[in-house]
Design a protein around this motif. Structure first.
Motif, PDB file in Angstrom:
ATOM      1  N   GLU A   1       0.761  -1.639   0.468  1.00 20.93           N
ATOM      2  CA  GLU A   1       0.543   0.109  -0.060  1.00 20.93           C
ATOM      3  C   GLU A   1       1.039   0.895  -0.089  1.00 20.93           C
ATOM      4  N   ASP A   2       2.707   1.217   0.470  1.00 23.05           N
ATOM      5  CA  ASP A   2       3.206   2.645   0.030  1.00 23.05           C
ATOM      6  C   ASP A   2       4.486   2.062  -0.614  1.00 23.05           C
ATOM      7  N   GLY A   3       4.052   1.944  -2.068  1.00 26.88           N
ATOM      8  CA  GLY A   3       5.646   1.843  -2.858  1.00 26.88           C
ATOM      9  C   GLY A   3       5.603   3.061  -3.163  1.00 26.88           C
ATOM     10  N   ALA A   4       7.337   2.610  -4.132  1.00 23.26           N
ATOM     11  CA  ALA A   4       7.302   3.969  -4.798  1.00 23.26           C
ATOM     12  C   ALA A   4       6.410   4.948  -5.946  1.00 23.26           C
ATOM     13  N   GLY A   5       6.349   6.518  -5.326  1.00 22.43           N
ATOM     14  CA  GLY A   5       5.314   7.601  -5.901  1.00 22.43           C
ATOM     15  C   GLY A   5       4.642   7.509  -5.376  1.00 22.43           C
ATOM     16  N   GLY A   6       3.861   8.375  -5.758  1.00 17.26           N
ATOM     17  CA  GLY A   6       2.405   8.820  -4.469  1.00 17.26           C
ATOM     18  C   GLY A   6       1.302   9.504  -5.033  1.00 17.26           C
ATOM     19  N   VAL A   7       1.454  10.577  -5.960  1.00 14.63           N
ATOM     20  CA  VAL A   7      -0.087  10.721  -6.777  1.00 14.63           C
ATOM     21  C   VAL A   7      -0.311  10.791  -7.851  1.00 14.63           C
ATOM     22  N   ASN A   8      -1.679  10.854  -8.091  1.00 14.25           N
ATOM     23  CA  ASN A   8      -2.040  10.161  -9.996  1.00 14.25           C
ATOM     24  C   ASN A   8      -2.314  11.019 -10.143  1.00 14.25           C
ATOM     25  N   PRO A   9      -1.723  11.673 -11.085  1.00 15.71           N
ATOM     26  CA  PRO A   9      -2.943  13.185 -12.081  1.00 15.71           C
ATOM     27  C   PRO A   9      -4.232  12.686 -11.839  1.00 15.71           C
ATOM     28  N   GLU A  10      -4.624  11.816 -12.161  1.00 14.22           N
ATOM     29  CA  GLU A  10      -6.122  11.286 -12.684  1.00 14.22           C
ATOM     30  C   GLU A  10      -7.060  11.372 -11.953  1.00 14.22           C
ATOM     31  N   LYS A  11      -6.017  11.927 -10.491  1.00 14.89           N
ATOM     32  CA  LYS A  11      -7.324  12.173  -9.115  1.00 14.89           C
ATOM     33  C   LYS A  11      -6.794  13.183  -8.742  1.00 14.89           C
ATOM     34  N   ASN A  12      -6.124  13.734  -9.018  1.00 20.45           N
ATOM     35  CA  ASN A  12      -5.749  15.568  -8.496  1.00 20.45           C
ATOM     36  C   ASN A  12      -5.994  16.758  -9.520  1.00 20.45           C
ATOM     37  N   PHE A  13      -6.724  16.292  -9.992  1.00 21.25           N
ATOM     38  CA  PHE A  13      -7.329  17.857 -10.957  1.00 21.25           C
ATOM     39  C   PHE A  13      -8.509  18.539  -9.908  1.00 21.25           C
ATOM     40  N   THR A  14      -9.177  19.623 -10.406  1.00 16.59           N
ATOM     41  CA  THR A  14     -10.050  20.408  -9.576  1.00 16.59           C
ATOM     42  C   THR A  14     -11.031  20.170  -9.971  1.00 16.59           C
ATOM     43  N   PHE A  15     -11.755  19.553 -10.431  1.00 17.23           N
ATOM     44  CA  PHE A  15     -13.245  18.922 -10.557  1.00 17.23           C
ATOM     45  C   PHE A  15     -13.206  17.707  -9.745  1.00 17.23           C
ATOM     46  N   ASP A  16     -14.345  17.971  -9.396  1.00 16.65           N
ATOM     47  CA  ASP A  16     -14.531  16.423  -8.373  1.00 16.65           C
ATOM     48  C   ASP A  16     -13.400  15.881  -7.806  1.00 16.65           C
ATOM     49  N   TYR A  17     -12.909  16.185  -7.081  1.00 19.42           N
ATOM     50  CA  TYR A  17     -11.914  16.584  -6.478  1.00 19.42           C
ATOM     51  C   TYR A  17     -12.084  15.470  -4.911  1.00 19.42           C
ATOM     52  N   GLN A  18     -11.328  15.091  -4.324  1.00 20.96           N
ATOM     53  CA  GLN A  18     -11.462  14.050  -3.694  1.00 20.96           C
ATOM     54  C   GLN A  18     -10.403  14.195  -2.329  1.00 20.96           C
ATOM     55  N   ILE A  19     -10.306  14.946  -1.824  1.00 18.82           N
ATOM     56  CA  ILE A  19     -10.234  14.890  -0.583  1.00 18.82           C
ATOM     57  C   ILE A  19      -9.647  13.719   0.356  1.00 18.82           C
ATOM     58  N   PHE A  20      -8.090  12.973   0.775  1.00 19.32           N
ATOM     59  CA  PHE A  20      -8.182  12.314   1.846  1.00 19.32           C
ATOM     60  C   PHE A  20      -8.181  10.858   1.336  1.00 19.32           C
ATOM     61  N   THR A  21      -7.704  10.766  -0.412  1.00 17.68           N
ATOM     62  CA  THR A  21      -7.814   9.449  -0.729  1.00 17.68           C
ATOM     63  C   THR A  21      -6.544   9.018  -1.644  1.00 17.68           C
ATOM     64  N   THR A  22      -6.465   8.367  -0.886  1.00 16.12           N
ATOM     65  CA  THR A  22      -5.026   7.209  -1.735  1.00 16.12           C
ATOM     66  C   THR A  22      -5.080   8.005  -3.058  1.00 16.12           C
ATOM     67  N   GLY A  23      -3.635   8.081  -3.399  1.00 21.22           N
ATOM     68  CA  GLY A  23      -3.135   9.519  -4.851  1.00 21.22           C
ATOM     69  C   GLY A  23      -3.864   9.567  -5.664  1.00 21.22           C
ATOM     70  N   SER A  24      -5.106  10.729  -3.912  1.00 22.27           N
ATOM     71  CA  SER A  24      -5.277  12.079  -4.813  1.00 22.27           C
ATOM     72  C   SER A  24      -4.451  13.561  -4.477  1.00 22.27           C
ATOM     73  N   GLY A  25      -3.522  13.182  -4.522  1.00 19.47           N
ATOM     74  CA  GLY A  25      -2.665  14.080  -3.334  1.00 19.47           C
ATOM     75  C   GLY A  25      -3.087  15.107  -2.011  1.00 19.47           C
ATOM     76  N   GLU A  26      -2.326  15.563  -1.933  1.00 22.30           N
ATOM     77  CA  GLU A  26      -2.093  16.736  -0.780  1.00 22.30           C
ATOM     78  C   GLU A  26      -3.465  18.069  -0.281  1.00 22.30           C
ATOM     79  N   HIS A  27      -3.587  18.510  -1.796  1.00 16.10           N
ATOM     80  CA  HIS A  27      -5.114  19.625  -2.341  1.00 16.10           C
ATOM     81  C   HIS A  27      -4.589  19.016  -4.169  1.00 16.10           C
ATOM     82  N   ALA A  28      -5.942  19.527  -4.039  1.00 19.97           N
ATOM     83  CA  ALA A  28      -6.396  19.676  -6.081  1.00 19.97           C
ATOM     84  C   ALA A  28      -5.288  20.504  -6.085  1.00 19.97           C
ATOM     85  N   ALA A  29      -4.887  19.533  -7.912  1.00 16.37           N
ATOM     86  CA  ALA A  29      -3.618  20.499  -8.420  1.00 16.37           C
ATOM     87  C   ALA A  29      -2.556  20.776  -7.782  1.00 16.37           C
ATOM     88  N   SER A  30      -1.667  20.007  -6.618  1.00 18.75           N
ATOM     89  CA  SER A  30      -0.550  19.905  -5.894  1.00 18.75           C
ATOM     90  C   SER A  30       0.509  19.990  -7.530  1.00 18.75           C
TER      91      SER A  30
END
Length: 586
Positions: A222-251
């Motif tokens: 559950e915690d391997g190389a790499g961190g954020v999935n760009p396809e979860k990080n855009f601004t529309f319908d962004y999910q906070i506190f979801t694995t791979g979504s980043g600390e905030h939108a467009a981070s």
């Protein structure tokens, strides 16, 4: 005209044939970079390459621009690929489409298109994740090189995948256990599906991604190389506190670079994303309830109509059928491009596993399952634990359980097709291993080889690229076209002249998406009177702004102007082009 593009341009296409024939597998970032630069060198009058930024891992995010003259002054289509790091076929389709358009640039239809329109290609927007295909250990990865603590335990990258059977790829492990919830599929025993108690089924297996529970928290990889999935990080319908979504939108730098480019290019009329979502085979429908909310979740009425028109064009030009269900995901680019940037936004995988009948000859199945290592001619898959490669950014067994329920039908479809095509290296037979976390239990490793399901052998994409050239040329031909007609002058005496002019959209689509007026990031249709020295407007507005013009819709303007000499009427908008006419005052 399309027939001329595809067949009359055979000689022109020969110049890129060697490149296409020589390629037998998907590109690394270095190979892709060289391929794009070669295109800009060979077709320097029509193509240019630049970088719009760098990934979290420091890799260039390449932009290939096609067209004659000043690209920023012409209506444009933006083609984006590679945001989902597991979808290498999208990147390959984007580049092949560009190659084929350049190769056919002497055909009348394409020549006119490249003269009047701009095509922007961003073929690899998540290069950090895509590099995992070329790595020594191959597994499906969706995340960039940002360092993240996915399981919030204060440590970074401490529980990665491990290659337990030594085949160079990460697949799945299944553990025989009375508490298991999975059974072998009756349709295809290579696939695992959720047991259905209502049918009297009892689970036999626990399923995990291939690896070891290094941090002993009960969750695998559950915690391997790499961190954020760009396809979860855009601004529309962004999910906070979801694995791979980043600390905030467009981070993430990849996301910011793409959004900066989109927002700073007002000439982009529409966006086409190659990725594992699909709103082209079947267009989203208008739903009054979804547009009545403060935050829209469905297309506006006029936009839904235009999307249906483009969907019919896509299905007609590509003749692609039996598309699997691929709904939009939260926080992705395609929806952000529409709901936040106000552009028509279309998305398609470009290729999907064709439907086939189950093979009657079981020896064909054996041919597909015999190899236990991936073949270089059959790279690539997304899969669930039912039989797919490990996918970074997931969440071990929990994520595996969710994806299996949804993926088993796709897995069966894929294996039927692979059997029919006699592909090798797409499946690893289940093999017993000794696992330190399950002493005394039977543990097996196997499943569909990573990248195989979404990414066929590269040779299969040549025909798909031809189809998408046909679609893009068709879409380009339907784009809005502003014209300034019926320009008249009438002398009224005393140095006054009445000027009338009609602005009309002669294209087959509106000058921009209806949502553009809602988000205000799209420029309105502007009609302006540019006066000379000693001239003055007596009646009428010097600058007129109006909402989008529908196909064949027109607007007439009238002015009274005092003075003599010439003036200019200019009308249009970046997404539909600008036209002007000189007028002599009488």
């Amino acid at each position: 005209m399309i027939r001329q593009l595809l067949y009359g341009g055979v000689l022109a296409l020969a110049c890129v044939a060697q490149t296409l024939e020589a390629q037998t597998t998907y590109n690394s970032h270095a190979q892709l970079s060289g391929r794009l630069k070669n295109l800009s060198t060979k077709f320097n009058a029509l193509a240019s390459v630049s970088s719009i930024g760098k990934s979290a891992g420091g890799r260039d995010l390449w932009l290939l621009t096609l067209g004659k003259g000043d690209a920023t002054k012409k209506p444009a289509i933006l083609i984006v690929a590679g945001l989902d790091g597991t979808h290498l076929a999208g990147s390959e389709l984007a580049i092949q489409t560009a190659e084929k358009m350049l190769g056919a640039a002497n055909a009348d239809s394409v020549a006119k298109l490249l003269e009047t329109k701009t095509f922007y290609f961003l073929p690899s927007m998540n290069p950090d994740a895509q590099e995992q295909f070329s790595a020594k250990l191959k597994y499906e990865r969706t995340t960039n090189d940002s360092k993240t603590d996915d399981d919030r335990d204060g440590r970074v990258d401490e529980d990665p995948f491990e290659d337990l059977n030594g085949d160079g790829v990460v697949s799945w492990i299944r553990v025989e256990d009375a508490a298991g919830t999975y059974v072998a599929s009756k349709e295809d025993p290579r696939i695992l599906v959720k047991a259905d108690p209502s049918k009297g089924e009892s689970g036999k297996y626990l399923v995990y991604t291939e690896g070891i529970d290094n941090d002993k928290d009960g969750v695998y990889n559950e915690d391997g190389a790499g961190g954020v999935n760009p396809e979860k990080n855009f601004t529309f319908d962004y999910q906070i506190f979801t694995t791979g979504s980043g600390e905030h939108a467009a981070s993430e730098p990849e996301v910011r670079a793409l959004l900066d480019f989109l927002y700073r290019a007002p000439n982009i009329f529409a966006v086409l994303t190659f990725g594992p979502n699909n709103n082209l085979s079947e267009a989203p429908r208008f739903d009054a309830a979804k547009v009545a909310r403060r935050i829209l979740t469905g297309p506006l009425a006029k936009d839904a109509k235009a999307m249906e028109q483009v969907s019919k064009l896509y299905n007609g030009r590509t003749a692609l059928k039996d598309a699997p269900t691929m709904p939009q995901t939260r926080g992705n680019f395609s929806q952000t491009a529409y709901y936040h940037a106000g552009r028509y936004s279309f998305t398609t995988p470009g290729w999907w596993t064709p439907k086939v009948e189950a093979p009657r000859d079981t020896t064909r199945r054996a041919a597909a399952t015999a190899p236990t290592t991936p073949s270089p001619t059959a790279p690539a898959a997304t899969g669930g634990p039912a039989g797919g490669g490990g996918r970074m950014g997931g969440g071990g067994a929990a994520a595996a359980a969710t994806s299996t329920a949804n993926a088993s039908e796709d897995d069966a479809r894929f294996l039927k097709w692979a059997d029919k095509e006699k592909l090798t290296g797409v499946y690893v037979d289940w093999k017993t291993i000794q696992h330190p976390d399950f002493p005394g239990q039977k543990v097996e490793v196997g499943g569909i080889v990573p990248f195989s399901k979404l990414n066929p052998p590269v040779s299969y994409l040549t025909a798909a690229a031809d189809k998408h050239v046909k679609f893009l040329t068709g879409l380009g031909a339907q784009m809005p076209e502003i014209q300034l007609v019926n320009v008249k002058t009438e002398s009224l005496g005393n140095g006054l002249t009445r000027i009338t002019a009609t602005v009309i959209n002669k294209g087959l689509m509106p000058t921009y998406a209806e949502i553009g007026d809602r988000v205000r990031f799209v420029q309105k249709v502007k009609t302006e009177l540019k006066l000379g020295a000693g001239q003055a407007i007596v009646s009428g507005k010097r600058l007129n702004l109006r909402a989008a013009l529908a196909s064949d819709e027109s607007e007439e303007y009238t002015w009274l102007v005092s003075g003599t000499g010439k003036l200019t009427i200019e009308t249009g908008c970046p997404t539909a082009g600008v036209k002007s006419a000189d007028v002599t005052l009488k």
